[in-house]
Design a protein around this motif. Sequence first.
Motif, PDB file in Angstrom:
ATOM      1  N   LYS A 114       0.836  -1.207   0.000  1.00  0.00           N
ATOM      2  CA  LYS A 114       0.000   0.000   0.000  1.00  0.00           C
ATOM      3  C   LYS A 114       0.867   1.252   0.000  1.00  0.00           C
ATOM      4  O   LYS A 114       0.519   2.271  -0.614  1.00  0.00           O
ATOM      5  N   ARG A 115       1.973   1.183   0.667  1.00  0.00           N
ATOM      6  CA  ARG A 115       2.904   2.313   0.757  1.00  0.00           C
ATOM      7  C   ARG A 115       4.297   1.752   0.546  1.00  0.00           C
ATOM      8  O   ARG A 115       4.816   1.001   1.364  1.00  0.00           O
ATOM      9  N   SER A 116       4.914   2.088  -0.603  1.00  0.00           N
ATOM     10  CA  SER A 116       6.213   1.459  -0.885  1.00  0.00           C
ATOM     11  C   SER A 116       7.017   2.255  -1.898  1.00  0.00           C
ATOM     12  O   SER A 116       6.486   3.107  -2.620  1.00  0.00           O
ATOM     13  N   VAL A 117       8.289   1.953  -1.932  1.00  0.00           N
ATOM     14  CA  VAL A 117       9.196   2.422  -2.975  1.00  0.00           C
ATOM     15  C   VAL A 117       9.836   1.168  -3.548  1.00  0.00           C
ATOM     16  O   VAL A 117      10.506   0.421  -2.838  1.00  0.00           O
ATOM     17  N   THR A 118       9.623   0.911  -4.818  1.00  0.00           N
ATOM     18  CA  THR A 118      10.070  -0.325  -5.461  1.00  0.00           C
ATOM     19  C   THR A 118      10.950  -0.012  -6.653  1.00  0.00           C
ATOM     20  O   THR A 118      10.660   0.906  -7.424  1.00  0.00           O
ATOM     21  N   LYS A 119      11.996  -0.763  -6.820  1.00  0.00           N
ATOM     22  CA  LYS A 119      12.831  -0.663  -8.008  1.00  0.00           C
ATOM     23  C   LYS A 119      12.729  -1.979  -8.760  1.00  0.00           C
ATOM     24  O   LYS A 119      13.078  -3.037  -8.235  1.00  0.00           O
TER      25      LYS A 119
END
Length: 575
Positions: A114-119
């Motif tokens: 729901k709340r993330s930083v993804t590479k």
Amino acid sequence: MAAKMSVRSQLHFNNITHTDQISFIFGSINGQLQSAFSKLSTLHAKNVFSFAIVTGNLFGEGQDDEQLTALLAGEIQIPCPTYFTVGTVPLPAQVVERIEKDEDIAPNLHYLGKRSVTKTSEGVRIVTLGGLLDPAVVAGQSQEQHLPFHTEGDIKSLRGANNADILLTTVWPSEVWKNSAKAREQNLTADAIPTSQAIADLCAHLKPRYHFTMSPDTFAFEREPFFPESRGDDDKDKGIDVTRFISLAPWANTAKAKSMYAFTLNRETIFSPPVGSTLTPFYKPAAAQKRTADDAGFSRFAKGNHENDRRRRKHQRRERSPPPGPERCFFCLSNPNLPTHMICSIGEEAYLATAKGPLPSAETFKSKGLDFPGHLIITPTPHIPSLNVAALAESGEDVKKTFKEMTRFRESLQGMVSKQSKGKLGAVTWEINRARNIHIHWQFMPVPAEMVRKGLVEAGFQVLAKDTSIGKFVSKEFETADEVPGDYLRVWIWAEEEGDAEKGGAEGGQVISKSLLLQIDENVRFDLQFPRKVMAKLLDEEGRVIWQDVGQSVEEESKDVAAFREAFKEWDFTL
């Protein structure tokens, strides 16, 4: 150059910027898993997507258990890595269970949280904020990752990402439709669409290349690209950040609104705003800046009372504000208040737009075959006061190239009015070049060809110049302002010879063409409306001299633009 996808006719994809790999976006699938992923498989076989993203709801409120079971069993093929978040509907219990156990949901299906930083494995940085704002939580972050609610704390924590290639949210940012002609066309307002100021602040902070959301109803919205306020001089070499906001309709919607989108990430540094882009809708100036009377006199978009302008001008002669920059210039494409519905054609160096408060009306030339005013503005895209080498040096543009394209617009307009009128109309174009200009432009206007042939147009300019004691016109052919010292008024007068013109051929015939030059004495007050006043006398339209008095509604302006575009289609070299 932009590359076109092989499936464009099926999906109505936009042209995409040429890079290595294409990625794919779905609107809310709402539990229609089999049909959506089957479509993705078909398209992937032709295009080989690097990854896909589902905005909004992957699963539906009344989720089909059979399709969900098939997905979890790996029986629904997902052809490429596909990412999703939580939208407005809670995730199914079976899916939540696998997420909490850190198990795969299905092959190639990845929950972003729901709340993330993804590479991603391709190096694409995705910042995600799913769900709606939870009004019951006044502080802190969500303690779980699967319910369709987020907190203000969730939003604030994502600011630490500092940047993003893609921002994925369920809720629209507030005021994203500001400065957008497309939003006005679709009549998008805050009353119909849930928005968040905190998400707007997040988008402004991260400056993502793309911001994707779900549409709350059966419509799609792709906003014009936007860019933040100018960097300081020290950061100019870093280029500008351009964001594209796109909200897709639900998959398989009955309105057949756009629910799929293909794109690529252009990672090259951008130094000038894309054509049609605007200043960020989230821009908040430090303080409201007053316009000067000189601004109003030089603007085709200015509003106000003519008498008040004259009174203000008396008081402002002693102290003038600095000229407006591109974000406040009424001829710059980057001005958020530019009425983009009046833009008719955009080239590489210049653009063409209809004039605000045109001198001719739609009736003026109707008997001669023209059912629109025909009063056009030809404007160079760089923010320059004059067409000379020095003015364009900072932008690195070639003044000759800019002049050539502006001339091409002028000649195309001349050909168009002559053919449409079967030789009954010629044209007058004028340029006022001053050191104190804000943004140089040319004004184009049809005129009865008979007046040109009889010398009445030239005489009209000469007589009023003599009557107002501003000097005398001389015949002079030249290109840019580098060839003439000081301020000047240039007038091009054009028509086809009677015998050739009435044939109406696209190739035209023998022409009457003259370039007049009036050098402006800096010690003599020059009326910026001088050319308009001459043309008003010639056309017997003296009641329309003050453009503010003959302003049109947006509907009237849009109607004139549509009529002009249809007539200009054959001559528009930008198509």
